[in-house]
Write an enzyme that holds these catalytic residues in place. Sequence first.
Site, PDB file in Angstrom:
ATOM      1  CB  SER A  43      -4.328  -6.468   4.541  1.00 25.35           C
ATOM      2  OG  SER A  43      -4.064  -5.499   4.247  1.00 25.35           O
TER       3      SER A  43
ATOM      4  CE  LYS B  17     -10.868  -7.060   1.981  1.00 23.09           C
ATOM      5  NZ  LYS B  17      -9.747  -7.088   1.235  1.00 23.09           N
TER       6      LYS B  17
ATOM      7  NE  ARG C  30      -2.929  -7.636  -4.420  1.00 27.95           N
ATOM      8  CZ  ARG C  30      -3.642  -7.318  -3.129  1.00 27.95           C
ATOM      9  NH1 ARG C  30      -3.337  -7.675  -2.151  1.00 27.95           N
ATOM     10  NH2 ARG C  30      -4.956  -7.453  -3.460  1.00 27.95           N
TER      11      ARG C  30
ATOM     12  CG  HIS D 185      -1.983  -0.828   1.360  1.00 25.50           C
ATOM     13  ND1 HIS D 185      -2.028  -1.772   2.436  1.00 25.50           N
ATOM     14  CD2 HIS D 185      -2.861  -1.375   0.419  1.00 25.50           C
ATOM     15  CE1 HIS D 185      -2.925  -2.733   2.392  1.00 25.50           C
ATOM     16  NE2 HIS D 185      -3.348  -2.609   1.357  1.00 25.50           N
TER      17      HIS D 185
HETATM   18  P1  ADP Z   1      -5.561  -6.023   0.704  1.00 21.31           P
HETATM   19  O1  ADP Z   1      -6.346  -6.384   1.834  1.00 21.31           O
HETATM   20  O2  ADP Z   1      -5.493  -7.038  -0.642  1.00 21.31           O
HETATM   21  O3  ADP Z   1      -4.159  -5.650   0.931  1.00 21.31           O
HETATM   22  P2  ADP Z   1      -7.032  -3.382   0.298  1.00 21.31           P
HETATM   23  O4  ADP Z   1      -8.385  -3.256   0.123  1.00 21.31           O
HETATM   24  O5  ADP Z   1      -6.379  -3.087   1.716  1.00 21.31           O
HETATM   25  O6  ADP Z   1      -6.636  -4.792   0.147  1.00 21.31           O
HETATM   26  O7  ADP Z   1      -6.188  -2.658  -0.724  1.00 21.31           O
HETATM   27  C1  ADP Z   1      -6.404  -1.398  -1.059  1.00 21.31           C
HETATM   28  C2  ADP Z   1      -5.786  -0.913  -2.238  1.00 21.31           C
HETATM   29  O8  ADP Z   1      -4.401  -1.268  -2.258  1.00 21.31           O
HETATM   30  C3  ADP Z   1      -6.326  -1.954  -3.470  1.00 21.31           C
HETATM   31  O9  ADP Z   1      -6.318  -1.173  -4.696  1.00 21.31           O
HETATM   32  C4  ADP Z   1      -5.229  -2.758  -3.724  1.00 21.31           C
HETATM   33  O10 ADP Z   1      -5.506  -3.622  -5.047  1.00 21.31           O
HETATM   34  C5  ADP Z   1      -4.095  -2.240  -3.439  1.00 21.31           C
HETATM   35  N1  ADP Z   1      -3.201  -3.207  -2.628  1.00 21.31           N
HETATM   36  C6  ADP Z   1      -3.137  -4.226  -1.899  1.00 21.31           C
HETATM   37  N2  ADP Z   1      -1.979  -4.886  -1.733  1.00 21.31           N
HETATM   38  C7  ADP Z   1      -1.168  -4.345  -2.662  1.00 21.31           C
HETATM   39  C8  ADP Z   1       0.355  -4.589  -3.125  1.00 21.31           C
HETATM   40  N3  ADP Z   1       0.856  -5.763  -2.474  1.00 21.31           N
HETATM   41  N4  ADP Z   1       0.820  -3.886  -4.026  1.00 21.31           N
HETATM   42  C9  ADP Z   1       0.130  -3.089  -4.694  1.00 21.31           C
HETATM   43  N5  ADP Z   1      -0.993  -2.682  -4.418  1.00 21.31           N
HETATM   44  C10 ADP Z   1      -1.675  -3.295  -3.456  1.00 21.31           C
END
Ligand code: ADP
Length: 167
Positions: free
Chosen positions: A128, A41, A90, A17
Site C-alpha cells: 500500500s 505508519k 512477500r 490483499h
Molecule cells: P501493506 O501496507 O504492506 O500492504 P497491510 O498491513 O495492509 O500491509 O497488510 C495486511 C496483510 O496483507 C499482511 O498480512 C501483509 O503481509 C499482507 N500483504 C500485504 N501486501 C501483500 C502482497 N502483495 N501479497 C500478499 N500479502 C500481502
Amino acid sequence: MKTVIYPGSFDPVHNGHLDIVNRAVEMFPSVTVAVSHVVSKEMLFTPEERVAMLREVTEGMVNVRVVDYSGLTVAFARQCGASAILKGLRTMGDFEYELRMAMMNRHLAGDLDTVFLMTSPEWAFLSSTLIKEVVRLGGGVEGLVPARVAAHLRRKFEKGGSGPWTL
Ligand code: ADP
C-alpha cells in the site's frame, strides 16, 4: 473450523490483499478482514474509508466480512471466535517481522495460531505504501488495485490528501 481473521491496515486494499482473501475463502469456512485502527505508519484513508473500500471490492464474495478494530489483534480474534490469524508473506523482511509478531501473539494467546499464505508472484512487489507513493507522484496504478480503489486514490490526492472523504 471457525473463521480466520485477516488483520492489516489496508491503506488502501490492493490486489495482493485480495489474492490472499480469494485463496483463503477456499480454505477456511469464513474470512473476517479486520482493519486496524493502530496508527504505526502514516495513513491516507480513515479506518471508515478503508472498511468501505474493502466492502466495495469484496461485495458478493460469500463468507467474507469486513470490520474494523482497535487494540490487540489477539483480543479481537478471540472476540470474533476466530480459530487463527491469517497473514500474507512477500519477502524475507515480511517473514522476520511476522515471525516475531506470531511469537508474541502466541505468548499472549497460546491457543491462537498464525497461518501464513505466500503472495502470488505477480503481487510480490506490491505494498500500500508503494501504491500511495506512485499515485502521489502522478503515476498510474491500474491493474494493481481494483478500478474503484484507483479512483478513490486519485480523488484523495486531488483533494490534497487530507480531511474526511466519503464514498
Ligand atoms: P501493506 O501496507 O504492506 O500492504 P497491510 O498491513 O495492509 O500491509 O497488510 C495486511 C496483510 O496483507 C499482511 O498480512 C501483509 O503481509 C499482507 N500483504 C500485504 N501486501 C501483500 C502482497 N502483495 N501479497 C500478499 N500479502 C500481502
